[in-house]
Design a protein around this motif. Structure first.
Motif, PDB file in Angstrom:
ATOM      1  N   UNK A 125      -5.629   3.817   9.665  1.00 58.21           N
ATOM      2  CA  UNK A 125      -5.656   4.307   8.187  1.00 58.21           C
ATOM      3  C   UNK A 125      -5.222   3.127   7.408  1.00 58.21           C
ATOM      4  N   UNK A 126      -4.548   2.101   7.951  1.00 55.13           N
ATOM      5  CA  UNK A 126      -4.081   0.973   7.397  1.00 55.13           C
ATOM      6  C   UNK A 126      -5.445   0.110   6.961  1.00 55.13           C
ATOM      7  N   UNK A 127      -5.452  -0.044   5.749  1.00 58.04           N
ATOM      8  CA  UNK A 127      -6.678  -0.818   5.410  1.00 58.04           C
ATOM      9  C   UNK A 127      -6.387  -2.242   5.786  1.00 58.04           C
ATOM     10  N   UNK A 128      -7.536  -2.950   6.472  1.00 57.02           N
ATOM     11  CA  UNK A 128      -7.384  -4.211   6.760  1.00 57.02           C
ATOM     12  C   UNK A 128      -7.410  -5.091   5.619  1.00 57.02           C
ATOM     13  N   UNK A 129      -6.663  -6.342   5.464  1.00 59.44           N
ATOM     14  CA  UNK A 129      -6.678  -7.140   4.531  1.00 59.44           C
ATOM     15  C   UNK A 129      -7.860  -7.844   4.701  1.00 59.44           C
ATOM     16  N   UNK A 130      -8.679  -8.530   3.626  1.00 59.14           N
ATOM     17  CA  UNK A 130      -9.894  -9.343   3.757  1.00 59.14           C
ATOM     18  C   UNK A 130      -9.231 -10.697   4.650  1.00 59.14           C
ATOM     19  N   UNK A 131     -10.373 -11.141   5.394  1.00 53.01           N
ATOM     20  CA  UNK A 131      -9.914 -12.461   6.208  1.00 53.01           C
ATOM     21  C   UNK A 131      -9.626 -13.800   5.362  1.00 53.01           C
ATOM     22  N   UNK A 132      -9.052 -14.630   5.818  1.00 56.94           N
ATOM     23  CA  UNK A 132      -8.786 -16.127   5.167  1.00 56.94           C
ATOM     24  C   UNK A 132     -10.056 -16.625   5.045  1.00 56.94           C
ATOM     25  N   UNK A 133     -10.184 -16.905   3.619  1.00 60.55           N
ATOM     26  CA  UNK A 133     -11.928 -17.687   3.523  1.00 60.55           C
ATOM     27  C   UNK A 133     -11.821 -19.119   4.075  1.00 60.55           C
ATOM     28  N   UNK A 134     -12.881 -19.589   4.363  1.00 60.83           N
ATOM     29  CA  UNK A 134     -12.778 -21.118   5.005  1.00 60.83           C
ATOM     30  C   UNK A 134     -12.668 -21.915   4.077  1.00 60.83           C
ATOM     31  N   UNK A 135     -12.008 -23.021   4.214  1.00 56.55           N
ATOM     32  CA  UNK A 135     -11.670 -24.044   3.314  1.00 56.55           C
ATOM     33  C   UNK A 135     -12.217 -25.350   3.705  1.00 56.55           C
ATOM     34  N   UNK A 136     -12.507 -26.103   2.547  1.00 55.34           N
ATOM     35  CA  UNK A 136     -13.325 -27.406   2.990  1.00 55.34           C
ATOM     36  C   UNK A 136     -12.212 -28.450   3.934  1.00 55.34           C
ATOM     37  N   UNK A 137     -11.078 -28.169   3.860  1.00 58.81           N
ATOM     38  CA  UNK A 137      -9.996 -28.889   4.787  1.00 58.81           C
ATOM     39  C   UNK A 137      -9.093 -27.756   5.218  1.00 58.81           C
ATOM     40  N   UNK A 138      -8.748 -27.731   6.378  1.00 53.32           N
ATOM     41  CA  UNK A 138      -7.866 -26.568   6.750  1.00 53.32           C
ATOM     42  C   UNK A 138      -6.427 -26.812   6.665  1.00 53.32           C
ATOM     43  N   UNK A 139      -5.872 -26.544   5.115  1.00 52.50           N
ATOM     44  CA  UNK A 139      -4.603 -26.851   4.805  1.00 52.50           C
ATOM     45  C   UNK A 139      -3.648 -25.867   5.300  1.00 52.50           C
ATOM     46  N   UNK A 140      -2.452 -25.977   5.693  1.00 56.90           N
ATOM     47  CA  UNK A 140      -1.736 -25.086   6.240  1.00 56.90           C
ATOM     48  C   UNK A 140      -0.302 -24.908   5.574  1.00 56.90           C
ATOM     49  N   UNK A 141      -0.100 -23.658   5.011  1.00 57.42           N
ATOM     50  CA  UNK A 141       0.984 -23.693   4.094  1.00 57.42           C
ATOM     51  C   UNK A 141       2.117 -23.725   4.974  1.00 57.42           C
ATOM     52  N   UNK A 142       2.201 -23.050   6.322  1.00 61.33           N
ATOM     53  CA  UNK A 142       3.352 -22.914   7.208  1.00 61.33           C
ATOM     54  C   UNK A 142       4.013 -24.154   7.504  1.00 61.33           C
ATOM     55  N   UNK A 143       2.990 -25.196   7.730  1.00 60.57           N
ATOM     56  CA  UNK A 143       3.514 -26.389   8.093  1.00 60.57           C
ATOM     57  C   UNK A 143       4.114 -27.104   6.979  1.00 60.57           C
ATOM     58  N   UNK A 144       3.393 -27.316   5.722  1.00 57.90           N
ATOM     59  CA  UNK A 144       3.730 -27.937   4.532  1.00 57.90           C
ATOM     60  C   UNK A 144       4.831 -27.404   3.809  1.00 57.90           C
ATOM     61  N   UNK A 145       4.719 -26.089   3.604  1.00 57.04           N
ATOM     62  CA  UNK A 145       5.804 -25.426   2.661  1.00 57.04           C
ATOM     63  C   UNK A 145       6.868 -24.889   3.675  1.00 57.04           C
TER      64      UNK A 145
END
Ligand code: HEC
Ligand code: HEC
Ligand code: HEC
Ligand code: HEC
Ligand code: HEC
Length: 165
Positions: free
Chosen positions: A20-40
């Motif tokens: 029943x848990x609705x699945x969130x939409x997948x991450x959209x593809x980005x022109x450069x794979x920017x990583x918030x976990x790494x940077x922020x």
């Protein structure tokens, strides 16, 4: 025997809850794979370094490649993704990031007003600093907006979020 029935019942409950848990939409593809976990996250860069809330304050914006190059003119220059980034910066071209949270233009929304009222990035965008790729994990549909407005005693009049015609 009773134990087995309990385990089976728990499994059935767990499976039906998961279904029943609705699945969130997948991450959209980005022109450069920017990583918030790494940077922020790991590097602890402030959100405002790349998302300055410029006047009049509606949008946060996304920093141009020149801001990235403050580090990447020296960091990881052998990476093909960073070479792509350097090309954008050199030719002064805008990187066309695919939007994660975008609302239609007929909806009134201001970041500055929401931040001034004490709302946080995490409330509307989830734990961004823990995400390698961003996806639309918080509901910012009309229902999502109204749910928070109800909880925080903000108005839910139609004309609060939609211009009068
Ligand atoms: C009350 C909810 C809310 C809060 C709080 C909030 N945002 Fe947003 N954010 C949104 C919505 C809605 C959009 C889509 C706006 C649009 O499409 O016009 C958005 C869009 C963005 C964008 C895309 C560029 C833009 O401005 O449209 C960035 C970047 C962003 N937010 C970063 C942040 C950061 C950083 C914080 C905390 C400092 C933050 N947001 C706080 C709701 C919020
Ligand atoms: C404060 C310095 C700093 C800024 C600013 C910065 N980065 Fe980074 N970035 C790093 C570091 C450090 C790494 C990790 C390098 C490593 O793995 O050794 C990295 C890694 C990356 C990688 C992975 C490269 C690879 O092939 O492994 C990409 C892609 C990237 N950054 C894109 C960006 C983009 C896009 C921006 C601007 C929106 C940006 N970075 C801004 C410091 C920075
Ligand atoms: C070094 C630069 C950098 C930093 C620091 C950074 N971001 Fe971002 N942010 C980006 C880039 C580049 C994108 C576009 C690519 C993507 O969606 O991942 C983005 C996209 C976003 C979006 C999606 C906007 C949309 O609607 O498409 C949100 C929300 C966001 N950032 C929030 C944050 C928050 C919150 C922080 C601090 C915890 C933060 N960012 C820190 C560079 C940065
Ligand atoms: C996390 C909670 C939260 C979410 C989500 C949220 N809001 Fe709000 N909103 C508030 C609060 C709190 C206020 C301030 C109410 C006050 O000052 O009386 C506010 C104020 C506003 C205002 C008036 C601000 C101004 O410019 O003076 C508008 C318009 C608005 N919200 C639209 C939206 C829209 C559209 C969305 C969804 C895209 C949304 N809000 C999502 C909490 C939220
Ligand atoms: C708290 C903000 C907020 C309030 C209050 C609000 N709306 Fe909305 N409304 C939105 C947002 C955000 C969207 C865009 C949703 C999307 O498609 O992403 C929207 C979309 C719509 C749409 C287009 C829907 C569609 O399916 O295309 C209509 C029509 C609408 N609103 C009417 C109303 C009416 C009527 C009221 C008063 C009962 C109202 N709204 C109150 C935020 C709000």
């Amino acid at each position: 025997m009773n134990k087995l029935i309990l385990v089976l019942a728990a499994a059935v409950l767990w499976f039906s809850a998961a279904a029943q848990t609705p699945q969130p939409p997948p991450a959209p593809a980005q022109p450069i794979p920017f990583n918030h976990k790494l940077h922020a996250g790991n590097l602890k860069l402030k959100c405002s370094m790349c998302h300055p809330n410029r006047d009049p304050g509606e949008t946060m914006g996304i920093a141009p490649a020149s801001v990235c190059m403050q580090c990447h003119s020296a960091v990881k220059t052998d990476s093909p993704e960073i070479q792509k980034l350097a090309e954008f910066a050199k030719s002064n071209r805008t990187i066309r990031w695919n939007r994660v949270y975008a609302i239609p233009s007929y909806v009134l929304f201001s970041h500055r007003a929401h931040l001034a009222a004490g709302n946080t990035c995490v409330e509307c965008h989830g734990p961004v600093a823990e995400r390698e790729a961003l996806f639309r994990e918080v509901d910012l549909s009309m229902t999502g907006c109204m749910n928070c407005h109800r909880v925080k005693n903000a108005s839910n009049d139609c004309t609060y979020c939609h211009e009068e015609r």
